[in-house]
Design a protein around this motif. Structure first.
Motif, mmCIF file in Angstrom:
data_model
loop_
_atom_site.group_PDB
_atom_site.id
_atom_site.type_symbol
_atom_site.label_atom_id
_atom_site.label_comp_id
_atom_site.label_asym_id
_atom_site.label_seq_id
_atom_site.Cartn_x
_atom_site.Cartn_y
_atom_site.Cartn_z
ATOM 1 N N THR A 1 18.140 -5.487 78.074
ATOM 2 C CA THR A 1 17.621 -4.277 77.336
ATOM 3 C C THR A 1 18.173 -4.280 75.734
ATOM 4 O OG1 THR A 1 17.667 -2.998 79.344
ATOM 5 C CG2 THR A 1 17.760 -1.993 77.274
ATOM 6 N N SER B 1 22.060 -7.950 86.180
ATOM 7 C CA SER B 1 22.374 -6.736 85.601
ATOM 8 C C SER B 1 23.455 -6.796 84.391
ATOM 9 C CB SER B 1 22.523 -5.587 86.487
ATOM 10 O OG SER B 1 22.468 -4.353 86.126
ATOM 11 N N GLY B 2 23.321 -6.007 83.358
ATOM 12 C CA GLY B 2 24.411 -6.119 82.441
ATOM 13 C C GLY B 2 24.416 -7.106 81.577
ATOM 14 N N HIS C 1 12.755 -8.026 86.949
ATOM 15 C CA HIS C 1 13.611 -8.420 88.077
ATOM 16 C C HIS C 1 12.563 -9.143 89.085
ATOM 17 C CE1 HIS C 1 16.864 -5.757 86.691
ATOM 18 N NE2 HIS C 1 17.550 -6.864 86.915
HETATM 19 P P1 ADP Z 1 19.110 -2.347 83.494
HETATM 20 O O1 ADP Z 1 18.783 -2.831 82.153
HETATM 21 O O2 ADP Z 1 19.889 -3.463 84.311
HETATM 22 O O3 ADP Z 1 18.191 -1.774 84.527
HETATM 23 P P2 ADP Z 1 20.729 -0.429 82.139
HETATM 24 O O4 ADP Z 1 20.196 -0.914 80.824
HETATM 25 O O5 ADP Z 1 20.206 0.883 82.416
HETATM 26 O O6 ADP Z 1 20.124 -1.154 83.443
HETATM 27 O O7 ADP Z 1 22.107 -0.471 81.994
HETATM 28 C C1 ADP Z 1 22.680 -1.552 81.945
HETATM 29 C C2 ADP Z 1 24.242 -1.397 82.105
HETATM 30 O O8 ADP Z 1 24.467 -0.849 80.591
HETATM 31 C C3 ADP Z 1 24.921 -0.498 82.734
HETATM 32 O O9 ADP Z 1 26.147 -1.149 83.333
HETATM 33 C C4 ADP Z 1 24.985 0.706 82.039
HETATM 34 O O10 ADP Z 1 26.178 1.352 82.508
HETATM 35 C C5 ADP Z 1 25.154 0.154 80.556
HETATM 36 N N1 ADP Z 1 24.760 1.233 79.674
HETATM 37 C C6 ADP Z 1 23.407 1.438 79.340
HETATM 38 N N2 ADP Z 1 23.432 2.537 78.503
HETATM 39 C C7 ADP Z 1 24.559 2.676 77.948
HETATM 40 C C8 ADP Z 1 25.334 3.463 77.205
HETATM 41 N N3 ADP Z 1 24.549 4.496 76.446
HETATM 42 N N4 ADP Z 1 26.681 3.702 77.152
HETATM 43 C C9 ADP Z 1 27.372 2.793 78.061
HETATM 44 N N5 ADP Z 1 26.896 1.849 78.987
HETATM 45 C C10 ADP Z 1 25.503 1.853 78.912
#
Ligand code: ADP
Ligand code: ADP
Length: 231
Positions: A45, A40-41, A199
């Motif tokens: 994405t 994650s992170g 995942h």
């Molecule tokens: P995953 O892809 O692991 O399912 P996300 O894409 O929802 O999770 O988020 C991954 C990380 O990116 C998280 O730590 C989240 O807080 C951060 N994040 C996602 N979108 C934003 C945003 N618009 N602003 C700040 N942080 C973000």
């Protein structure tokens, strides 16, 4: 073909700068099915959003089917995205008060296709995902697996060269997840290039190729490593 060379992407807030991708390199051949795993992170994405022309990048070179993305105007980028890319998401993103047929129709109307062409594409896409008999149903009247198949139909109706999937089975039980994976494999076998963030190590392993993203880079490893994918 999708070619990213030395792509970097930094998110800046008032206090922090996050290097979401750093010198990111990936080439995906037309017709491949690539799974993307990583903690994650790690930037999965972000990678998918840049690949799908939803987000800009700061430096590096991205060529999509021979077109250099960085030089494009906003409208040219949208046009390229509409023509080449289909998206599916973990949460389906269907419009709750439109039936399945009309959900699939939304992006086609947006692109300005005529009635007959829209109908042809919608019928073909719903047939392909096995939902022709459910086209008058609202999303809430379908199972999670059927809703994801409807979302896949909406992507397919655009006749994309690339299908980008962000955790497409993340909200599904394992049986429905496997059905969605089988559908994606069938779509891939008909020529659509698929890049899928997941995942689920079992699904990741079923793809032709798995890449791991760690700290904004493609991790260097050979062969599939289920332990790493499960992080
Ligand atoms: P995953 O892809 O692991 O399912 P996300 O894409 O929802 O999770 O988020 C991954 C990380 O990116 C998280 O730590 C989240 O807080 C951060 N994040 C996602 N979108 C934003 C945003 N618009 N602003 C700040 N942080 C973000
Ligand atoms: P993953 O999908 O692998 O969980 P993401 O691509 O969502 O990772 O995030 C990569 C990094 O970029 C994370 O540190 C995340 O917090 C950060 N990030 C993602 N989107 C934003 C955003 N819109 N604003 C600020 N930081 C973001």
């Amino acid at each position: 073909m999708l070619q990213m060379d030395n792509i970097s992407k930094v998110y800046r807030t008032e206090t922090v700068a996050t290097h979401a991708l750093r010198d990111f390199n990936l080439h995906v051949q037309s017709g491949e099915f690539v799974s993307v795993t990583g903690p994650s992170g790690a930037g999965k994405t972000t990678f998918l959003n840049i690949a799908g022309l939803l987000e800009q990048f700061d430096s590096g070179r991205y060529m999509l089917d021979g077109i250099s993305v960085s030089g494009l105007s906003d409208s040219a980028r949208s046009k390229l995205r509409n023509e080449k890319i289909g998206f599916i998401f973990q949460g389906f993103n269907l419009i709750p008060d439109l039936n399945i047929y009309d959900n699939v129709d939304v992006p086609l109307r947006y692109r300005g296709f005529g009635r007959k062409e829209r109908q042809r594409r919608i019928d073909k896409a719903l047939e392909q995902v096995g939902l022709a008999a459910r086209q008058k149903h609202l999303p809430s009247q379908l199972s999670g697996g059927q809703q994801q198949r409807a979302a896949i139909a909406r992507a397919l109706a655009g006749e994309p060269a690339f299908l980008l999937a962000d955790e497409p089975t993340g909200n599904l039980d394992s049986i429905m997840a496997r059905q969605v994976m089988e559908l994606l494999e069938q779509i891939n076998s008909q020529g659509t290039t698929i890049i899928m963030v997941t995942h689920d190590p079992d699904l990741a392993r079923r793809a032709q190729r798995n890449i791991q993203i760690v700290d904004g880079e493609v991790a260097d490893f050979h062969g599939f490593n289920a332990t790493a994918a499960a992080v």
